[in-house]
Structures are given as structure tokens and as C-alpha cells.
Design a protein around this motif. Structure first.
Motif, mmCIF file in Angstrom:
data_model
loop_
_atom_site.group_PDB
_atom_site.id
_atom_site.type_symbol
_atom_site.label_atom_id
_atom_site.label_comp_id
_atom_site.label_asym_id
_atom_site.label_seq_id
_atom_site.Cartn_x
_atom_site.Cartn_y
_atom_site.Cartn_z
ATOM 1 N N ALA A 176 1.108 11.857 -10.113
ATOM 2 C CA ALA A 176 0.255 13.043 -10.008
ATOM 3 C C ALA A 176 1.050 14.335 -9.822
ATOM 4 O O ALA A 176 0.487 15.431 -9.895
ATOM 5 N N GLY A 177 2.336 14.214 -9.555
ATOM 6 C CA GLY A 177 3.157 15.399 -9.339
ATOM 7 C C GLY A 177 3.019 16.012 -7.964
ATOM 8 O O GLY A 177 3.438 17.154 -7.744
ATOM 9 N N THR A 178 2.468 15.271 -7.013
ATOM 10 C CA THR A 178 2.298 15.808 -5.656
ATOM 11 C C THR A 178 3.450 15.434 -4.727
ATOM 12 O O THR A 178 3.501 15.868 -3.585
ATOM 13 N N PHE A 179 4.349 14.602 -5.214
ATOM 14 C CA PHE A 179 5.600 14.309 -4.486
ATOM 15 C C PHE A 179 6.758 14.492 -5.452
ATOM 16 O O PHE A 179 6.697 14.005 -6.596
ATOM 17 N N PRO A 180 7.796 15.201 -5.050
ATOM 18 C CA PRO A 180 8.026 15.771 -3.700
ATOM 19 C C PRO A 180 7.332 17.124 -3.525
ATOM 20 O O PRO A 180 7.141 17.868 -4.482
ATOM 21 N N GLU A 181 6.973 17.395 -2.281
ATOM 22 C CA GLU A 181 6.407 18.704 -1.928
ATOM 23 C C GLU A 181 7.550 19.662 -1.609
ATOM 24 O O GLU A 181 8.721 19.283 -1.575
ATOM 25 N N GLU A 182 7.175 20.894 -1.322
ATOM 26 C CA GLU A 182 8.169 21.916 -1.032
ATOM 27 C C GLU A 182 9.051 21.504 0.163
ATOM 28 O O GLU A 182 10.255 21.734 0.165
ATOM 29 N N ARG A 183 8.435 20.881 1.163
ATOM 30 C CA ARG A 183 9.186 20.508 2.358
ATOM 31 C C ARG A 183 10.170 19.381 2.120
ATOM 32 O O ARG A 183 11.007 19.087 2.975
ATOM 33 N N HIS A 184 10.100 18.748 0.947
ATOM 34 C CA HIS A 184 11.036 17.693 0.606
ATOM 35 C C HIS A 184 12.090 18.190 -0.384
ATOM 36 O O HIS A 184 12.838 17.388 -0.940
ATOM 37 N N THR A 185 12.150 19.502 -0.585
ATOM 38 C CA THR A 185 12.945 20.073 -1.675
ATOM 39 C C THR A 185 14.042 20.994 -1.141
ATOM 40 O O THR A 185 13.811 21.742 -0.197
ATOM 41 N N PHE A 186 15.230 20.932 -1.741
ATOM 42 C CA PHE A 186 16.338 21.827 -1.395
ATOM 43 C C PHE A 186 16.356 23.032 -2.334
ATOM 44 O O PHE A 186 15.993 22.936 -3.510
ATOM 45 N N HIS A 187 16.843 24.188 -1.834
ATOM 46 C CA HIS A 187 17.018 25.403 -2.643
ATOM 47 C C HIS A 187 18.387 25.996 -2.374
ATOM 48 O O HIS A 187 18.944 25.856 -1.300
ATOM 49 N N GLY A 214 0.819 -1.207 0.000
ATOM 50 C CA GLY A 214 0.000 0.000 0.000
ATOM 51 C C GLY A 214 0.851 1.254 0.000
ATOM 52 O O GLY A 214 0.539 2.238 -0.695
ATOM 53 N N ALA A 215 1.937 1.253 0.774
ATOM 54 C CA ALA A 215 2.829 2.415 0.808
ATOM 55 C C ALA A 215 3.489 2.630 -0.552
ATOM 56 O O ALA A 215 3.627 3.770 -1.027
ATOM 57 N N ALA A 216 3.894 1.536 -1.207
ATOM 58 C CA ALA A 216 4.529 1.647 -2.525
ATOM 59 C C ALA A 216 3.553 2.227 -3.549
ATOM 60 O O ALA A 216 3.920 3.070 -4.383
ATOM 61 N N LYS A 217 2.303 1.789 -3.504
ATOM 62 C CA LYS A 217 1.304 2.307 -4.434
ATOM 63 C C LYS A 217 1.027 3.792 -4.184
ATOM 64 O O LYS A 217 0.870 4.581 -5.127
ATOM 65 N N GLU A 218 0.942 4.170 -2.915
ATOM 66 C CA GLU A 218 0.697 5.578 -2.587
ATOM 67 C C GLU A 218 1.838 6.457 -3.082
ATOM 68 O O GLU A 218 1.619 7.539 -3.640
ATOM 69 N N PHE A 219 3.071 5.987 -2.881
ATOM 70 C CA PHE A 219 4.237 6.714 -3.388
ATOM 71 C C PHE A 219 4.159 6.863 -4.906
ATOM 72 O O PHE A 219 4.335 7.950 -5.466
ATOM 73 N N ALA A 220 3.862 5.770 -5.599
ATOM 74 C CA ALA A 220 3.809 5.791 -7.062
ATOM 75 C C ALA A 220 2.735 6.745 -7.572
ATOM 76 O O ALA A 220 2.953 7.515 -8.531
ATOM 77 N N GLU A 221 1.584 6.719 -6.921
ATOM 78 C CA GLU A 221 0.486 7.587 -7.348
ATOM 79 C C GLU A 221 0.830 9.056 -7.158
ATOM 80 O O GLU A 221 0.469 9.904 -7.993
ATOM 81 N N GLU A 222 1.520 9.384 -6.086
ATOM 82 C CA GLU A 222 1.896 10.777 -5.844
ATOM 83 C C GLU A 222 2.954 11.239 -6.843
ATOM 84 O O GLU A 222 2.943 12.399 -7.281
#
Length: 297
Positions: A286-297, A275-283
Motif C-alpha cells: 500500500a506504500g504506507t511503510f516506511p513512514e517519515e519517522r522510519h526514513t533518513f534524510h 499476522g505481523a508478517a501479513k501486516e508488514f506486507a500489506e503496508e
């Protein structure tokens, strides 16, 4: 149920023993060092039951170590549940040594028992000593396990006299799958029961510190447990054994398909992980992962 002959009566039930002091208990006690075979013997004297699980990598082993599991077995069951083999037979000394070392590195307290795989001890005691020494020196294992009762007694005796603790394994011995023609229950019938008792006493007399009883009728396993001064570790051998062991992937519900009757699944890990693998794949799609909090600048 195994029938006992009139000439062989069950050993008397042991006298009731007081519960272990909390700090000394094999499971649930406080410990600043690794469990040793002396701790295992003391638990038998106290009448204390204890758990054992398999482990094949540092991370999983660390989880079980933190949970207080006192003994971890780097079993050749890795063949079925970790390496993709159809049985334990193809597992090699290189594979057991590599994964045993990983389990040792991932733990601080558990006694690590490493299996001698098929072909690593059947030639005789000298071969057994050579390969067991490798597991102790290269992997850091605290003990080794080998299959067989009377037929392996000489191997056990030499290893123990050389300073290597041995856990024996009788009953259903998976390395003999081809000889057995599968994985049948062992010890049914008077003759088979007598042989199992002889096997248990042979490995005890040879110096084994414990003996695994696999797929043995509960009544016979209880008799063996009463007859020995070393602990019995049951897997499909009823509740009267001194300890119980399960393959961790079976216990946690990671194994696909049918599991043996003696397995209780305490978690649906395969379902959760999938289930976790599917949720990761779907995000990701869909372009919802990574979010801003998972991103370096």
C-alpha cells in the motif's frame, strides 16, 4: 496404570521439606553466576520443582535466560523444529556444536545442556568422551545429555569421571524412533516398568546428575522419582517429576499442526508472527511503510 509386583513396594513418600529461601530458589531466586549441577542437586534436596526449556539460538535463549529459566537444553529436537528434518536422527555434531555455542553466548545464568546426537556416542565411551569434550570446549556447554539407560551407563560413567556432567534420558528416546516404530509411551506393563527402573538406577549409579523421563506413565514416573536421589525431568511423565521440560516451539505455539498430548501451549506465537508478517506486507504494498519517522534524510 503400571501394576507393582508384591515383591517391589513403592518407596516411602519423602518427608515434607520447607520451601527454598527466595534467594536460593533455582527458579525465582537471585543469581550472579551460572546455574551448576550442584544447584540442581540442592533443589532436589529442598523438594523444589523447576522448569527447563529447549533453545537453539542466542536471541531466544536470551529471552528465556532473562525470564529466569534455570536450565536450557540445546536438544536434538532442533532437527524437527529448527532444521526441517523429519526426526532427530539426521542432526550432526557440527549442528549441535554451532547452535550450542550460540545459546551459550546468548545467556548469562542458565545451565546449558547440549545433546549428543544419534551416532555420537553409540560406539562406546571413548567416542562419547570425544564428542562430549567438543561440546564443552568448542561450544561452552555446562553439561551434555545422552539417551539410554543401562545400555549407555558406561558412557555416562566415563564422561562423569572425566569431569563432564551428564543428564541421562530414558523412556521414549526419540533417536530410537526407527526401532520403536514411532513415538509410543514407554514403561507400560510390569516387565517394561521394571526395565525403566533399572535404567534409571543404572544412570544414577553411573553418575548422571539428572534423568529425563519421556512419555512414561505418571504412576511409574512418580515411583522412579521417589526411588532416585537425582532429579527427574518429566516430559509427558506426569506432575510428580522434580522438573518439567518442553520444546520451546511447542510451548509457545510456534509448532504447526498437531502437538503431543503432553504439550501445553502458552502462546499462539505462530498466529501472532504470521499476522505481523501479513501486516508488514500489506503496508509495503500500500506504500504506507516506511513512514517519515522510519526514513533518513
Amino acid at each position: 496404570m503400571t501394576q507393582l509386583s508384591p515383591a517391589r513396594k513403592p518407596a516411602a513418600e519423602p518427608a515434607a521439606t520447607p520451601p527454598a529461601e527466595p534467594g536460593k530458589a533455582l527458579y525465582g531466586g537471585t543469581r550472579s553466576r551460572r546455574v551448576t549441577v550442584r544447584d540442581i542437586a540442592a533443589a532436589k534436596e529442598r523438594g523444589e520443582k523447576w522448569p527447563m526449556l529447549t533453545a537453539y539460538d542466542a536471541m531466544t535463549a536470551s529471552v528465556f535466560d532473562e525470564a529466569g529459566i534455570p536450565v536450557l537444553l540445546v536438544g536434538d529436537s532442533m532437527g524437527n523444529c529448527h532444521l526441517g528434518y523429519e526426526s532427530t536422527v539426521p542432526v550432526t555434531m557440527d549442528e549441535i556444536t554451532l547452535l550450542s555455542a550460540a545459546v551459550v553466548r546468548g545467556t548469562d545464568h542458565a545451565l546449558i545442556v547440549a545433546d549428543l546426537p544419534f551416532g555420537a556416542y553409540q560406539e562406546g565411551p571413548v567416542q562419547a568422551l570425544r564428542n562430549a569434550t567438543r561440546l564443552v570446549k568448542e561450544a561452552g556447554a555446562g553439561a551434555v545429555k545422552l539417551e539410554g539407560g543401562e545400555r549407555s551407563a558406561h558412557q555416562v560413567e566415563l564422561l562423569v569421571s572425566s569431569g563432564i556432567p551428564v543428564m541421562a534420558h530414558i523412556g521414549l528416546t526419540p533417536q530410537s524412533v526407527h526401532a520403536f516404530g514411532g513415538y509410543p509411551v514407554q514403561g507400560r506393563g510390569e516387565e517394561a516398568a521394571q526395565q525403566l527402573l533399572r535404567d534409571a538406577k543404572a544412570v544414577q549409579d553411573a553418575g548422571a546428575f539428572a534423568v529425563v523421563l519421556e512419555a512414561v506413565p505418571a504412576e511409574l514416573a512418580a515411583e522412579v522419582t521417589r526411588s532416585l536421589h537425582i532429579p527427574t525431568v518429566g516430559i509427558g511423565a506426569g506432575a510428580e517429576c522434580d522438573a518439567q521440560v518442553l520444546v520451546w516451539t511447542d510451548m509457545a505455539g510456534m509448532t504447526a499442526g498437531r502437538v503431543p498430548r503432553f504439550v501445553k501451549q502458552y502462546l499462539a506465537l505462530r498466529e501472532l508472527l504470521g499476522g505481523a508478517a501479513k501486516e508488514f506486507a500489506e503496508e509495503v504494498v500500500a506504500g504506507t511503510f516506511p513512514e517519515e519517522r522510519h526514513t533518513f534524510h
